[in-house]
Design an enzyme around this catalytic site. Structure first.
Site, short mmCIF file in Angstrom:
data_model
loop_
_atom_site.label_atom_id
_atom_site.label_comp_id
_atom_site.label_asym_id
_atom_site.label_seq_id
_atom_site.Cartn_x
_atom_site.Cartn_y
_atom_site.Cartn_z
N ILE A 1 -4.67 -0.94 2.02
CA ILE A 1 -3.48 -1.57 1.47
C ILE A 1 -3.76 -3.08 1.46
O ILE A 1 -4.57 -3.57 2.24
CB ILE A 1 -2.18 -1.23 2.24
CG1 ILE A 1 -2.29 -1.60 3.71
CG2 ILE A 1 -1.85 0.24 2.10
CD1 ILE A 1 -1.02 -1.29 4.49
N ASP A 2 -3.13 -3.78 0.55
CA ASP A 2 -3.41 -5.20 0.38
C ASP A 2 -3.20 -5.97 1.67
O ASP A 2 -2.36 -5.60 2.50
CB ASP A 2 -2.51 -5.80 -0.71
CG ASP A 2 -2.77 -5.18 -2.08
OD1 ASP A 2 -3.85 -4.62 -2.28
OD2 ASP A 2 -1.86 -5.26 -2.93
N LYS A 3 -3.92 -7.06 1.79
CA LYS A 3 -3.85 -7.90 3.00
C LYS A 3 -2.41 -8.27 3.34
O LYS A 3 -1.99 -8.19 4.49
CB LYS A 3 -4.69 -9.16 2.79
CG LYS A 3 -4.66 -10.14 3.98
CD LYS A 3 -5.54 -11.34 3.71
CE LYS A 3 -5.52 -12.31 4.88
NZ LYS A 3 -6.39 -13.50 4.65
#
Length: 319
Positions: free
Chosen positions: A138-140
């Site tokens: 999942i995105d940062k």
């Protein structure tokens, strides 16, 4: 940090700075010179330089070259919010701001660094040296539930579940306006934007199939002209930035999204954002459910909204 002095002769001046320096330093590529400029590590007469396209001037340039980063991620004692763990896998509630694995600009402080410390040698090696145990990302700046493999059997099994879309993944997004219709399915092809290679985009051809099922759970502001909404997004596929791009394609980007959030929200929503302290896209991986690939047990994990999104939702409710 090693310091080098490079001299640009008068006859060598006038060209692009990055190109000129790269030609004078055999072991530093032009891309590496550009990165060092961006980090403020190249200076002339004591003044740091940053513009790679500036004209090179005659004289001495100091180039500071950091020591090479270790080839393998290092174990780091970083606190983890662990929802479940056994001999084969671990489920965590990832905090916003934590990258999943090391990458340029995020070589440490990642989930992989934390897992290496917590799990030690038991972490599955199938993901490779830089991404041990990682089967999805999942995105940062997106928070929420993630699973990582500790055994090779779990890694193979989880990878198969993700490949066949036999995973329940539900995200909560706080968006600008409200999608119309209130619920539906977004089915597109996603790939790199032809205009900006750092962004993903809906493509007419090429790319990969991307399917998101969404449902508006709550609308904020006037009913006839919603200013924001809480939307539940269920992933059928898991492409890079999928929900962020799909919500933006409906004209309802995630609030706070620095990449896909084109156009400012209404003034009351901007005030709600500022008061919440949210400094990222308002997107949270709230639910992760799957069949344990080794034991066959049905597992389902839910994570409440983190503090910044919870505060934003409360502020929006008051509109």
């Amino acid at each position: 940090m090693a310091a080098r002095i490079v001299t640009v002769a008068p006859e060598g001046a006038g060209g692009r700075l990055d190109k000129t320096l790269a030609e004078l330093v055999a072991d530093l590529s032009r891309g590496r010179i550009q990165a060092l400029l961006a980090q403020g590590l190249i200076s002339r007469e004591g003044r740091p330089l940053s513009d790679a396209s500036a004209k090179a001037q005659a004289g001495d340039y100091q180039i500071l070259v950091p020591p090479p980063a270790p080839a393998e991620p290092q174990a780091e004692d970083i606190p983890l919010s662990i929802l479940y763990e056994d001999d084969d896998l671990i489920v965590v509630d990832k905090a916003p701001g934590m990258a999943v694995h090391p990458a340029p600009g995020s070589e440490s402080g990642t989930l992989v660094n934390a897992l290496l410390h917590h799990c030690g040698a038991s972490l599955s090696g199938i993901g490779g040296v830089a991404r041990p145990g990682i089967v999805h990302r999942i995105d940062k700046e997106t928070s929420g539930v993630m699973v990582a493999a500790k055994s090779d059997a779990a890694h193979q099994g989880l990878s198969k579940l993700f490949a066949t879309h036999d995973i329940d993944r539900v995200y909560v997004a706080l968006v600008r306006g409200a999608p119309h219709p209130a619920r539906g399915t977004i089915e597109t092809r996603l790939g790199r934007s032809p205009h900006d290679r750092k962004k993903m985009a809906v493509l007419k051809s090429g790319g990969r199939e991307a399917v998101t099922h969404y449902m508006t759970e709550q609308v904020f502001g006037p009913a006839d002209k919603p200013q924001a909404a809480r939307v539940s997004c269920t992933l059928e596929t898991g492409r890079t930035h999928q929900i962020r791009v799909h919500m933006a394609s409906k004209g309802t980007p995630c609030l706070g999204d620095p990449v896909y959030g084109s156009g400012p929200p209404a003034a009351p929503v901007r005030e709600a954002l500022a008061a919440s302290g949210l400094k990222r896209q308002a997107l949270h991986a709230a639910v992760l459910g799957f069949i344990h690939p080794v034991t066959g047990q049905a597992l389902r994990f839910e994570s409440p909204l983190p503090a910044d999104m919870a505060q934003l939702q409360a502020n929006l409710t008051a509109l």
